[in-house]
Design an enzyme around this catalytic site. Sequence first.
Site, PDB file in Angstrom:
ATOM      1  N   LYS A 157      85.235  42.457  58.238  1.00 46.74           N
ATOM      2  CA  LYS A 157      86.451  42.227  58.999  1.00 46.74           C
ATOM      3  C   LYS A 157      86.182  42.602  60.456  1.00 46.74           C
ATOM      4  O   LYS A 157      85.497  43.608  60.728  1.00 46.74           O
ATOM      5  CB  LYS A 157      87.592  43.087  58.435  1.00 46.74           C
ATOM      6  N   LYS A 256      92.424  30.421  48.079  1.00 49.31           N
ATOM      7  CA  LYS A 256      93.129  31.479  47.344  1.00 49.31           C
ATOM      8  C   LYS A 256      94.279  30.793  46.625  1.00 49.31           C
ATOM      9  O   LYS A 256      95.131  30.169  47.278  1.00 49.31           O
ATOM     10  CB  LYS A 256      93.702  32.517  48.314  1.00 49.31           C
TER      11      LYS A 256
HETATM   12 MG    MG Z   1      90.434  35.729  55.307  1.00 46.55          MG
END
Ligand code: MG
Length: 364
Positions: A157, A256
């Site tokens: 991240k 997702k």
């Molecule tokens: Mg992502």
Amino acid sequence: MKLERVELFVVRLPLKNAYETSGARETHMTRVLCRVESEGVVGWGESVAGELPWYSGETWGTVLYALEEFILPELFKADLASAEDVDRKLAWIRDQRMAKATVEMAVWDLFANSVLLSGTCDRILCGGVIGIQPSIEALMETIRRELEGGYQRVKLKIKPGLEVQIAEATRKNFPNLAFMLDANSAYTLKDVALFKRIDPTKPTMIEQPLAYDDLVDHATLQRQIATPICLDESIHTSEDARKAIEIGATQVINIKAGRVGGLASAKRVHDVCASRDIPVWCGGMLEMGIGRAHNVHLASLPNFRVPGDVSASARYFETEIIGEPFTVEKDGTMRVPTKPGIGVTVLEDAIRKIATEHKEIRPS
Ligand code: MG
């Protein structure tokens, strides 16, 4: 088949380690678990909506509301011939995709007499996701630990001010590592120079650098940088995927099921990408065991060619809600369960005990 009874459980579990992204720092995950029942058969789903609406506009609270107010009443009216029917019956309801997916995936589990989705692989490729760490040294140490755990790739991240440093230190310390970066929409086109500085460190891709609702600027950015762009937040339907691919906004797509409204929609995104030779991978939302099991099955479809976010259960939570926690093999793969449905034992008694809220909903 008619749904006879639906139970919703709110479960809040502490994370082993706080998870920081460009959007938030989270110490707990709150999930809505959904148990559907018909003719003595049971299916389970898990919402991926968060505690705060930083990733999408949905939260566990809005998921509960949408399910109770209009999604479940609509489904109770329906006679379902297949799991795909849920997607069709709910198509008129705009957005609320994480809420729809929560019950849609439970119905897939309910309908599956054999392995969910009949994917083509018996193992899936795993990858670890690493949140923003307190220092670059701590990040390097965490990457080292993940690699020892067998992961084939790591996803890091990033947030403004740390992106170049993270990319350069990672490449310097791990010359051959396949690493990717995830910005969670923290940048704009004004930041092109930063992305150009990242290019020489050769990440395999950069995920969702620009706005969560953008396609056009991502195409503009992709024309100026060498690192392939992967879209996550911007893709809600197979039509979004088609458009993003057509204008050159993305070279890879993170799927997702929760973000796109369920498994039927996830398959459509998968198919659109496959027909255009765009690889996909399965994104993670720090799922508990039920959501994780659904992800493992989704990632067994053939165009999931890149290691995804799916990782061992033990990375995130002390408490398990399934009987067979997922583990990563030495070669960085994970076995797809072979039992019917999601193929794991849901620890129902434990869920009933730890749930902070419980609702039982029947057709009126
Ligand atoms: Mg992502």
